[in-house]
Scaffold this active site. Structure first.
Site, PDB file in Angstrom:
ATOM      1  N   ASP A  33       1.180  -1.005  -0.042  1.00 13.24           N
ATOM      2  CA  ASP A  33      -0.202   0.154  -0.092  1.00 13.24           C
ATOM      3  C   ASP A  33       1.107   1.324   0.274  1.00 13.24           C
ATOM      4  O   ASP A  33       1.849   1.622   0.573  1.00 13.24           O
ATOM      5  CB  ASP A  33      -1.071   0.421   1.168  1.00 13.24           C
TER       6      ASP A  33
HETATM    7  N1  URA Z   1      -1.784  -6.160   3.187  1.00 12.36           N
HETATM    8  C1  URA Z   1      -2.599  -4.796   3.327  1.00 12.36           C
HETATM    9  O1  URA Z   1      -3.429  -4.092   3.866  1.00 12.36           O
HETATM   10  N2  URA Z   1      -1.256  -3.757   3.031  1.00 12.36           N
HETATM   11  C2  URA Z   1       0.155  -3.810   2.664  1.00 12.36           C
HETATM   12  O2  URA Z   1       0.843  -3.408   1.970  1.00 12.36           O
HETATM   13  C3  URA Z   1       0.557  -5.191   3.045  1.00 12.36           C
HETATM   14  C4  URA Z   1      -0.075  -6.232   2.804  1.00 12.36           C
END
Ligand code: URA
Length: 230
Positions: A101
């Site tokens: 993310d």
């Molecule tokens: N899970 C999440 O919620 N975000 C990420 O960036 C990776 C795994």
């Protein structure tokens, strides 16, 4: 592939410079001077540039320490792609083997080998990913067991696969999961009434983020790292 692209990908020259070199008869394919940059070449062709036989650089594999504020895609109009952190020729020919993310930091693998990245990301291959997670609320006592049993994520048909949780302290944990559903870690903690405040990916399969890489830095994977995931 087009001759001018092959030469630009595998030399220090840009496509425009290659075209000028071709015009000056500096390029031959199988012994014949070629001036048309759109001519198609394959691995079997003997391509010579300025008297030197050109070899394909081949498939590329990198690890990047992703900082916050960058996206693991190339179509976001508001945020920079992690690919812009790479100082590589044809960097937009690379793709990410698993996304993080915008606000997550840590290990991102980049390659132009589609089969390899499929093996890293496909749920069938059960490749474990370890995350360091900082939580808003102290971790409840039953969460280790609930994650081992699998939790129901909103909008999903199946429970999550067994995941292991290691408690560092009440609000910091290490979580290892072997699937990669959208926002999976954040949604797993939401399913047990907690909230992720910070998230960092430490490893994928047998490959750990190199501690010498500062945020925003990257390096090629070693042959054994590529093999460990392939
Ligand atoms: N899970 C999440 O919620 N975000 C990420 O960036 C990776 C795994």
């Amino acid at each position: 592939m087009r001759l001018d692209k092959f030469l630009a990908d595998n030399s220090q020259y840009s496509r425009a410079q290659i075209k000028r070199l071709m015009h000056r008869e500096e390029v031959t394919v199988n012994g014949v001077v070629v001036k048309d940059p759109s001519v198609k070449v394959s691995d079997e062709d003997n391509v010579v540039l300025e008297g030197q036989t050109m070899r394909s650089i081949g498939l590329r594999y990198f690890m990047l320490h992703k900082p916050k504020g960058y996206v693991c895609s190339t179509d976001d109009p508001e945020h920079m792609s992690v690919l812009t952190l790479l100082d590589e020729k044809d960097r937009f020919g690379l793709h990410m083997a698993g996304r993080l993310d915008l606000d997550t930091t840590g290990l991102v693998l980049l390659t132009d080998d589609g089969q390899w990245s499929h093996r890293v990301t496909s749920p069938k291959h059960d490749c474990p990913k370890r995350y360091r997670v900082w939580l808003d609320e102290p971790l409840a006592d039953d969460v280790e067991q609930r994650f081992l049993d699998g939790v129901q994520l909103h909008g999903e048909r199946h429970l999550t696969k067994p995941a292991t949780l290691e408690r560092i302290d009440d609000t910091e944990v290490l979580l290892t999961i072997s699937e990669g559903k959208y926002h999976q870690v954040k949604r797993m903690f939401a399913a047990v009434d907690n909230k992720v405040v910070d998230l960092h990916r430490e490893s994928i399969g047998g490959v750990a983020l190199d501690p010498d890489l500062a945020e925003g830095e990257y390096r090629p994977l070693t042959a054994s790292e590529v093999a460990a995931l392939g």
